[in-house]
Design an enzyme around this catalytic site. Sequence first.
Site, PDB file in Angstrom:
ATOM      1  N   PRO A  24       0.857  -1.190   0.000  1.00  0.00           N
ATOM      2  CG  PRO A  24       0.130  -0.925   2.227  1.00  0.00           C
ATOM      3  CD  PRO A  24       0.944  -1.827   1.330  1.00  0.00           C
ATOM      4  CG  MET A  25       3.664   2.372  -1.590  1.00  0.00           C
ATOM      5  SD  MET A  25       5.034   2.360  -2.755  1.00  0.00           S
ATOM      6  CE  MET A  25       4.381   1.353  -4.078  1.00  0.00           C
ATOM      7  CB  ALA A  26      -0.286   7.511   0.893  1.00  0.00           C
ATOM      8  CD  GLN A  78      -2.494   0.609   5.354  1.00  0.00           C
ATOM      9  OE1 GLN A  78      -2.212   1.724   4.931  1.00  0.00           O
ATOM     10  NE2 GLN A  78      -1.575  -0.290   5.655  1.00  0.00           N
ATOM     11  CB  CYS A 108       1.174   6.166   8.564  1.00  0.00           C
ATOM     12  SG  CYS A 108       1.456   7.718   7.698  1.00  0.00           S
ATOM     13  CE  LYS A 147       3.126  -2.058   4.684  1.00  0.00           C
ATOM     14  NZ  LYS A 147       3.616  -0.708   4.990  1.00  0.00           N
TER      15      LYS A 147
HETATM   16  C1  LIG Z   1       5.115   6.875  -1.280  1.00  0.00           C
HETATM   17  C2  LIG Z   1       4.861   5.852  -0.226  1.00  0.00           C
HETATM   18  C3  LIG Z   1       3.619   5.779   0.364  1.00  0.00           C
HETATM   19  C4  LIG Z   1       3.346   4.821   1.347  1.00  0.00           C
HETATM   20  N1  LIG Z   1       2.096   4.722   1.866  1.00  0.00           N
HETATM   21  C5  LIG Z   1       1.798   3.722   2.730  1.00  0.00           C
HETATM   22  C6  LIG Z   1       0.468   3.514   3.181  1.00  0.00           C
HETATM   23  O1  LIG Z   1      -0.481   4.228   2.796  1.00  0.00           O
HETATM   24  N2  LIG Z   1       0.249   2.514   4.062  1.00  0.00           N
HETATM   25  C7  LIG Z   1       1.259   1.697   4.514  1.00  0.00           C
HETATM   26  O2  LIG Z   1       1.014   0.788   5.292  1.00  0.00           O
HETATM   27  N3  LIG Z   1       2.524   1.846   4.062  1.00  0.00           N
HETATM   28  C8  LIG Z   1       2.803   2.821   3.182  1.00  0.00           C
HETATM   29  N4  LIG Z   1       4.082   2.942   2.700  1.00  0.00           N
HETATM   30  C9  LIG Z   1       5.116   1.976   3.123  1.00  0.00           C
HETATM   31  C10 LIG Z   1       5.204   0.817   2.129  1.00  0.00           C
HETATM   32  O3  LIG Z   1       3.998   0.069   2.107  1.00  0.00           O
HETATM   33  C11 LIG Z   1       6.381  -0.122   2.467  1.00  0.00           C
HETATM   34  O4  LIG Z   1       6.170  -0.738   3.709  1.00  0.00           O
HETATM   35  C12 LIG Z   1       7.720   0.615   2.482  1.00  0.00           C
HETATM   36  O5  LIG Z   1       7.834   1.486   1.378  1.00  0.00           O
HETATM   37  C13 LIG Z   1       8.911  -0.346   2.488  1.00  0.00           C
HETATM   38  O6  LIG Z   1       8.888  -1.155   1.357  1.00  0.00           O
HETATM   39  P1  LIG Z   1       9.799  -0.882   0.029  1.00  0.00           P
HETATM   40  O7  LIG Z   1      11.219  -0.812   0.471  1.00  0.00           O
HETATM   41  O8  LIG Z   1       9.506  -2.077  -0.843  1.00  0.00           O
HETATM   42  O9  LIG Z   1       9.336   0.409  -0.566  1.00  0.00           O
HETATM   43  C14 LIG Z   1       4.369   3.920   1.745  1.00  0.00           C
HETATM   44  C15 LIG Z   1       5.627   4.007   1.146  1.00  0.00           C
HETATM   45  C16 LIG Z   1       5.883   4.947   0.185  1.00  0.00           C
HETATM   46  C17 LIG Z   1       7.249   4.992  -0.451  1.00  0.00           C
END
Ligand SMILES: Cc1cc2nc3c(=O)[nH]c(=O)nc-3n(C[C@H](O)[C@H](O)[C@H](O)COP(=O)(O)O)c2cc1C
Length: 352
Positions: A24-26, A78, A108, A147
């Site tokens: 999930p990524m905002a 989420q 978050c 998460k």
């Molecule tokens: C731009 C962005 C937005 C994110 N938004 C959320 C979110 O809405 N909810 C959440 O649980 N994690 C969020 N994350 C965290 C990611 O889900 C993930 O746990 C984190 O980026 C680590 O994984 P990665 O190294 O594969 O990016 C976000 C990460 C990024 C970079």
Amino acid sequence: MQVNLSSAWSIGPVQIPTRVVLAPMAGVSVQAFRRQGRRFGAGLVCSEMVSCAGLEHRNERTLGYLRIASDEHPLAVQIFGSNPATMAEAARMVEAAGADLVDINFGCPVKKVTKTGAGATLLEDPARATAIVAAVADAVSVPVSVKMRRGLDNGSRTCLDLGPRLVEAGAATLTLHPRSAKQMYTGEADHSLTAELVERVDVPVIASGDITSRARAQAVLATTGAEAVMVGRAAQGNPWALREILGESDGEPTREEVAAELVLFMRETARELGEQRATSFLKKFYGWYLGRGRFPRPFKQELTQLATLDEVEERLFAAAPGARFVLARLEQEHPQLDEIELDLPISIYGGG
Ligand SMILES: Cc1cc2nc3c(=O)[nH]c(=O)nc-3n(C[C@H](O)[C@H](O)[C@H](O)COP(=O)(O)O)c2cc1C
């Protein structure tokens, strides 16, 4: 021990066809991103975090996050918030919208969220965190997942104490991003904590953080005992990473494939968010898609200056003419959104 990333697993009754979960990524995980993720092999996709207060107040934009297309399943939506009753009500709406899982955000690190007592703050408030999970698990019949990060401060091990309590309260799976909230995205994810968490709970654990390649995914699964890996930043503008991680890659995509995927993504996003919102939303994706040495840097910058999505499309087709044919094939193979039934019950929009 090699884990087969293409093997199925399950969270309660929810069957998940592969061990790769799209994070999930905002500001990123729109429906177009999730559908693309499924198409490239993600076994489970997630919405970005949705405000339970926004759902409670029937905020129109917030409700838009509950639009689920039939080809997204299995999908987690989420939610974030700090009040157990409001979170439970939001979870009911998420279930009614057709989500296969309700995911709760305890990770978050952004001030706007933590200052309301939500997100990562809940890692340090176990009574409230468990009350939220219990209320949500009680409210819905779909599995509930959480998460979380490792804790608020660097070196924190809070997640190891909290994790089992969340499972006791009703969480059917836990995702751990083992960075502290303070770290944001700096340093490295310490997956030795993921291994410890796996030892302490009897539900599947999903490992999130720095999964950027097949080798890394295999290593994290093998050394932690996690059931699946979650891929976030590596998949931004780069769905091919999912295929590579699954071992199904046939090399780097061509420029034509990259341009065609980007145009498809733009068209779907414009349908989802409306032309105006999509135009600014998409700007960051140009760099993500066209970077990685795929197109010259000035080209990406040029695209962000253009006023309309039509102009961006034209420039992309001019730079990679064969993309029109690749796009035509993609659009034929994958029906447009408006041909897909939306699982959004009308009652969600109703006031009562
Ligand atoms: C731009 C962005 C937005 C994110 N938004 C959320 C979110 O809405 N909810 C959440 O649980 N994690 C969020 N994350 C965290 C990611 O889900 C993930 O746990 C984190 O980026 C680590 O994984 P990665 O190294 O594969 O990016 C976000 C990460 C990024 C970079």
